[in-house]
Motif scaffolding. Structure first.
Motif: not given
Length: 272
Positions: A138, A141-142, A151-152, A155, A158-159, A177
């Protein structure tokens, strides 16, 4: 930032304080959203941020450019704040971008304060930072500036969507982002510290082998408060690797009283 940019930021924040005084939460959230959008625009448009920070242009000319670009697209309050930023003298164009991001964060924290959620926002940001720190994938990715923003965003939705305050969600989505996130864990930590500072406190990041009791936390707050001469809030992380004792970080200063550190020092002395 050097001295001129720091002074410019002070003046810009003063204008924000005048603008938001007495404002309600929804309006402040909308203002923060628009300021974050302007920061993204400036970050992506090199020519524009250079024009708005060009010392050869008169302040009124730079403010006029803001009005022509943003007028009718965002609220009058946002236009006024960005014009205030553009009138200042900045050491480098990127300082102007950072200033608008700072104003956006401040407006979001104003919203948290107006909603009576400032303490909760600070805690949610800290907890999310711990989640990022504990999940290498995680964090990767961030922290990846080349990862698609869409995509970020998906994500993060969702979190955190519906699980945290709208202010926390806004801060995380906009900060993580951005075009240049750097280290995601550090980025979230800075947001948490900004919330803590708004509450008139400094933050001590404490790592301990076992959870602290409420009484132990209070004693530690009292001791650190006497050491630093100001109120200190604790953000505690449990890590068995420290073996025992505490590791305390306040800003750039680290107090390492862990067993692991003492064993490492003893080992160096034996082999030295």
């Amino acid at each position: 930032m050097d001295a001129s940019s720091r002074q410019a930021l002070v003046l810009s924040r003063e204008r924000l304080a005048e603008t938001t005084r007495g404002a309600a939460g929804p309006g402040l959230l909308a203002l923060a959203d628009e300021l974050f959008a302007v920061a993204r625009l400036l970050d992506g448009q090199i020519a524009l941020r250079r024009a708005l920070s060009d010392p050869a242009a008169k302040p009124v000319e730079r403010a006029g450019l803001v009005g022509r670009i943003l007028g009718g697209r965002v609220s009058e309050a946002t236009v006024d704040l960005v014009q205030t930023v553009a009138r200042q003298r900045w050491s480098r164009p990127l300082d102007l971008v950072e200033a608008v991001e700072t104003l956006a964060t401040e407006a979001a924290l104003d919203a948290a304060e107006a909603r009576g959620e400032l303490e909760g926002v600070e805690d949610e940001l800290f907890r999310f930072g711990r989640i990022v720190a504990g999940d290498p994938e995680l964090s990767r990715i961030l922290s990846d500036d080349s990862a698609p923003v869409e995509g970020k965003t998906a994500l993060l939705d969702r979190l955190v969507s519906g699980r945290v305050s709208p202010v926390t969600e806004q801060l995380l989505r906009n900060s993580l982002t951005a075009r240049h996130v750097g280290n995601a864990e550090n980025r979230v930590e800075r947001l948490s510290e900004a919330a803590s500072a708004r509450r008139g406190r400094s933050v001590a990041h404490v790592t301990t082998a076992t959870p602290l009791t409420a009484a132990q936390e209070q004693r530690l707050r009292d001791v650190l408060g006497r050491i630093y001469g100001r109120a200190i809030g604790l953000q505690v992380t449990v890590d068995p690797d420290v073996l025992g004792g505490l590791v305390v970080r306040v800003g750039d200063e680290v107090i390492d009283g862990s067993v692991a550190n003492r064993l490492e020092i003893a080992g160096r002395r034996l082999t030295g």
